[in-house]
Motif scaffolding. Structure first.
Motif, mmCIF file in Angstrom:
data_model
loop_
_atom_site.group_PDB
_atom_site.id
_atom_site.type_symbol
_atom_site.label_atom_id
_atom_site.label_comp_id
_atom_site.label_asym_id
_atom_site.label_seq_id
_atom_site.Cartn_x
_atom_site.Cartn_y
_atom_site.Cartn_z
ATOM 1 N N ARG A 1 0.833 -1.211 0.000
ATOM 2 C CA ARG A 1 0.000 0.000 0.000
ATOM 3 C C ARG A 1 0.865 1.258 0.000
ATOM 4 O O ARG A 1 1.994 1.251 0.506
ATOM 5 C CB ARG A 1 -0.913 0.009 1.229
ATOM 6 N N THR A 2 0.289 2.334 -0.564
ATOM 7 C CA THR A 2 0.898 3.651 -0.412
ATOM 8 C C THR A 2 0.267 4.330 0.799
ATOM 9 O O THR A 2 0.939 4.899 1.640
ATOM 10 C CB THR A 2 0.639 4.516 -1.671
ATOM 11 N N ASN A 3 -1.063 4.271 0.845
ATOM 12 C CA ASN A 3 -1.815 4.837 1.965
ATOM 13 C C ASN A 3 -2.907 3.871 2.393
ATOM 14 O O ASN A 3 -3.467 3.144 1.568
ATOM 15 C CB ASN A 3 -2.500 6.141 1.547
ATOM 16 N N PHE B 1 -6.170 2.398 -7.628
ATOM 17 C CA PHE B 1 -4.878 3.090 -7.752
ATOM 18 C C PHE B 1 -4.914 4.496 -7.145
ATOM 19 O O PHE B 1 -4.071 4.854 -6.327
ATOM 20 C CB PHE B 1 -4.466 3.164 -9.235
ATOM 21 N N TRP B 2 -5.881 5.310 -7.570
ATOM 22 C CA TRP B 2 -5.905 6.699 -7.115
ATOM 23 C C TRP B 2 -6.287 6.813 -5.647
ATOM 24 O O TRP B 2 -5.816 7.704 -4.931
ATOM 25 C CB TRP B 2 -6.834 7.551 -7.988
ATOM 26 N N GLU B 3 -7.143 5.894 -5.196
ATOM 27 C CA GLU B 3 -7.517 5.899 -3.778
ATOM 28 C C GLU B 3 -6.279 5.610 -2.918
ATOM 29 O O GLU B 3 -6.062 6.249 -1.890
ATOM 30 C CB GLU B 3 -8.609 4.850 -3.509
ATOM 31 N N ASP B 4 -5.485 4.650 -3.377
ATOM 32 C CA ASP B 4 -4.253 4.292 -2.673
ATOM 33 C C ASP B 4 -3.280 5.477 -2.650
ATOM 34 O O ASP B 4 -2.606 5.734 -1.657
ATOM 35 C CB ASP B 4 -3.620 3.087 -3.390
ATOM 36 N N GLN B 5 -3.258 6.215 -3.766
ATOM 37 C CA GLN B 5 -2.361 7.378 -3.839
ATOM 38 C C GLN B 5 -2.809 8.487 -2.897
ATOM 39 O O GLN B 5 -2.004 9.150 -2.256
ATOM 40 C CB GLN B 5 -2.339 7.936 -5.271
ATOM 41 N N LYS B 6 -4.104 8.723 -2.849
ATOM 42 C CA LYS B 6 -4.650 9.868 -2.097
ATOM 43 C C LYS B 6 -5.060 9.527 -0.665
ATOM 44 O O LYS B 6 -5.245 10.429 0.160
ATOM 45 C CB LYS B 6 -5.883 10.432 -2.822
ATOM 46 N N CYS C 1 -6.695 -1.412 2.424
ATOM 47 C CA CYS C 1 -5.477 -1.276 1.616
ATOM 48 C C CYS C 1 -5.720 -1.876 0.231
ATOM 49 O O CYS C 1 -6.469 -2.843 0.092
ATOM 50 C CB CYS C 1 -4.295 -1.984 2.270
ATOM 51 N N ARG C 2 -5.059 -1.301 -0.766
ATOM 52 C CA ARG C 2 -5.281 -1.717 -2.164
ATOM 53 C C ARG C 2 -4.631 -3.074 -2.468
ATOM 54 O O ARG C 2 -3.437 -3.246 -2.235
ATOM 55 C CB ARG C 2 -4.668 -0.676 -3.094
#
Ligand code: SF4
Length: 200
Positions: free
Chosen positions: A35-37, A58-63, A97-98
């Motif tokens: 995960r990123t976030n 993807f974008w949810e994980d980024q933000k 988490c993604r």
């Protein structure tokens, strides 16, 4: 717009905050490695409507926020069909988490992450939960289900000691697979609008 009375509660906010802090440090399943976030949830703790989807993309994980970008616009358009605004619903995922490459959540990941969704539902005590997609539907129902057969259904459900109406529909991304699914999804959300009026 459909207006549903809310029950302001500082204690709920505190419980959610504690849970979010715990989720952000969570390493209970393999997804913490990629995960990123952590995407805990988004929306007012006083919401009477909760949207539960599958997992961050993807974008949810980024933000670190559920349903952002194009996915967020799609969801907002569907909520509009139901007479709802995003600001008045609480949005959460089964997994916080993604999964890599947006693969389906694995059973052990759903089990490991269950405590967070249970905590959110038990704190918020929504009147109505909308399950987006089969993973959310199966998890909240506690049984196998096929969305093509059960979408648009409204059921009484108790989960994490909270009782609520459960509304089943497709994940908004399913609309990308064809015009027919998109029409069913829109019709489900219009039906949801009628359900909300009956609950107000
Ligand atoms: S998906 Fe859930 S259980 Fe797995 S690491 Fe993330 S927060 Fe923890």
């Amino acid at each position: 717009m459909v207006c549903i009375a809310s029950n302001t509660n500082d204690a709920t906010r505190k419980v959610l905050h504690k849970l979010e802090v715990k989720a952000k440090a969570c390493r209970r399943c393999r997804l913490h490695k990629t995960r990123t976030n952590v995407v805990f949830g988004d929306g007012p703790s006083t919401a009477n409507v909760m949207i539960v989807s599958e997992a961050p993309g993807f974008w949810e994980d980024q933000k670190g926020v559920p349903f952002v970008g194009a996915a967020g616009k799609n969801l907002n358009a569907l909520l509009f069909e139901a007479g709802l605004r995003r600001e008045e619903v609480y949005i959460a995922n089964i997994l916080k988490c993604r999964p890599p490459q947006n693969r389906d959540p694995l059973p052990d990941e759903i089990e490991a992450c269950r405590q967070f969704l249970e905590g959110q539902i038990s704190a918020i005590k929504p009147k109505l939960v909308v399950a987006l997609g089969r993973i959310a539907g199966r998890t909240l129902l506690g049984r196998y289900m096929v969305m093509g057969k059960e979408h648009g259904r409204l059921l009484d459900r108790t989960y994490a000691s909270a009782s609520f109406k459960l509304f089943l529909t497709y994940h908004p991304a399913a609309a990308l697979y064809g015009a027919e699914t998109k029409q069913r999804l829109q019709a489900d959300f219009r039906k949801l609008g009628s359900v909300l009026k009956s609950l107000a």
